[in-house]
Design an enzyme around this catalytic site. Sequence first.
Site, PDB file in Angstrom:
ATOM      1  CB  SER A  73      -0.905   0.014   1.227  1.00  0.00           C
ATOM      2  OG  SER A  73      -0.130   0.332   2.372  1.00  0.00           O
ATOM      3  CE  LYS A  74      -0.154   8.551  -0.602  1.00  0.00           C
ATOM      4  NZ  LYS A  74       1.133   8.914  -0.060  1.00  0.00           N
TER       5      LYS A  74
END
Length: 524
Positions: A273-274
């Site tokens: 994920s970011k």
Amino acid sequence: MTASNETCQNTTNQRRVRVRFAPSPTGPLHIGGVRTALYNYLFARRHGGDMILRIEDTDSQRFVPGAEDYINEALAWLGIGIDEGVREGGAYGPYKQSERRDIYRTHVRQLLDTGKAYIAFDTPEELEAKRESIKNFQYDASTRMQMRNSLTLPADEVQRLINEGARYVVRFKIEPGIDVTVNDLVRGPVTIKSDILDDKVLYKSADDLPTYHLANIVDDHLMEVTHVIRGEEWLPSAPLHVLLYRAFGWEDTMPSFVHLPLLLKPDGKGKLSKRDGDRLGFPVFPLEWHDPFSGDTSAGYRESGYLPEAVINFLALLGWNPGDDTEIMDMQTLIDKFSFDHCSRAGAKFAFEKGKWFNHQYLQAMNDAELASLFVPVLKEHNVDVDTFGMDYITRVVGMVKSRVSFVPELWEQTKYFFQAPTEYDPKAVKKRWSEDMPATMTRLIEVLKTLPSFKSGDAEPIVLQWITDNGLHMGNVMNAFRLAVVGQCTGPHMFDITEVLGREKTIERIERAIENINPDDAK
Ligand code: GLU
């Protein structure tokens, strides 16, 4: 319909390979999306086929301004070439779904006319009520006859509702009891029972637009796509897509599927994920992204100093290998070697340290002049007058230090003393090397430097070293003080290579300046 478990046979062997990358412009292209685009591209090029870029923008609620441009710019930066698309044009356009409404309308009509789909008027409230009264409610063969749709209402009632402008959706009528097989070239055949599928919404009258599923299938067919290569998250939709192909009578041109494994967090625990990028300090987007709503900026590979070739090489190996342990492969080599035989089904850990390693390798392999031109913007940021120094000088300097860096911006720390005289001196080095008698020794060194017949590294070095020995001076102390005076610290490439580049005048000036400015007491 009889139960069937045949795989979705296709005739792609005889057809020209055509693949598509079909992003939705809902934000910046994630690095996982870039890998999907890359695998499509490699496969197309490997087989002399076509690479289509289709913009899937039927979900107007999730549209983000700037996202489409971002996709184009990112692919161009990485060298992922597009043969047909919004910008490129092509014989199968338009390549943006919001411009294909008429096409979808015709196809929705076709499914309605052949009884493969039906119109449903259930309001959100009615659906909610059903969900409450029936446990695990699903709109399908077991429930559809209890709902308000064109299968349960008289034809004239249906027409009246439509004429009155009642909102409706068109749903796919899924027959129960069928084995649906998705022919996935990496996973093998994946079979499910049609009973687990619901009657998916294919079209909404409210915005006169199809949903993803219908638009995707109609376009894949009309654009003559032979291989659908996409992320694993779309695997659950694939049986529905197979059924849609059949409902239209397009079995003969059913594409083959490849669902690429997830990119995982570096430790392998869960989806990348970011936030992982923010936490561990690596970008998850190809280019820097400025969110038009929040104003937030997210880091990009390009702006972080990665070379596109390195990013490509790194991504190619996240889910695929060439069948041996070759690691460094340029785009052409990847194209020559690419095949789904060596794609893995398991998720690929996002080993970002390996990404840095690739960047280091590509930086070393790059020629110095090319690297120098990439360094120019960084020099400008530091107010270096690039024209005064000239590209030959910058190229030479870059060549001397590049083995020490993995990223272009890091070149600044390694080279700044070639562009500006030090104004500060590393206090630790001062303490260790700038003894009381050092200014006097340095003054004598200046005299030696003045009389050198040549300032070339190979010519200057033996004479200076001989002078140190002949005068009974300490080699390490003198050479380190010399370096400290010229560079500002005791690191860097070979000292006489540095002074050759700087030249006699600047070298002497810097020593004079150091004699004046270094105060050993400051370091204490
Ligand atoms: N528009 C979908 C996406 O954003 C495309 C999925 C597919 O390739 O079928 O990923």
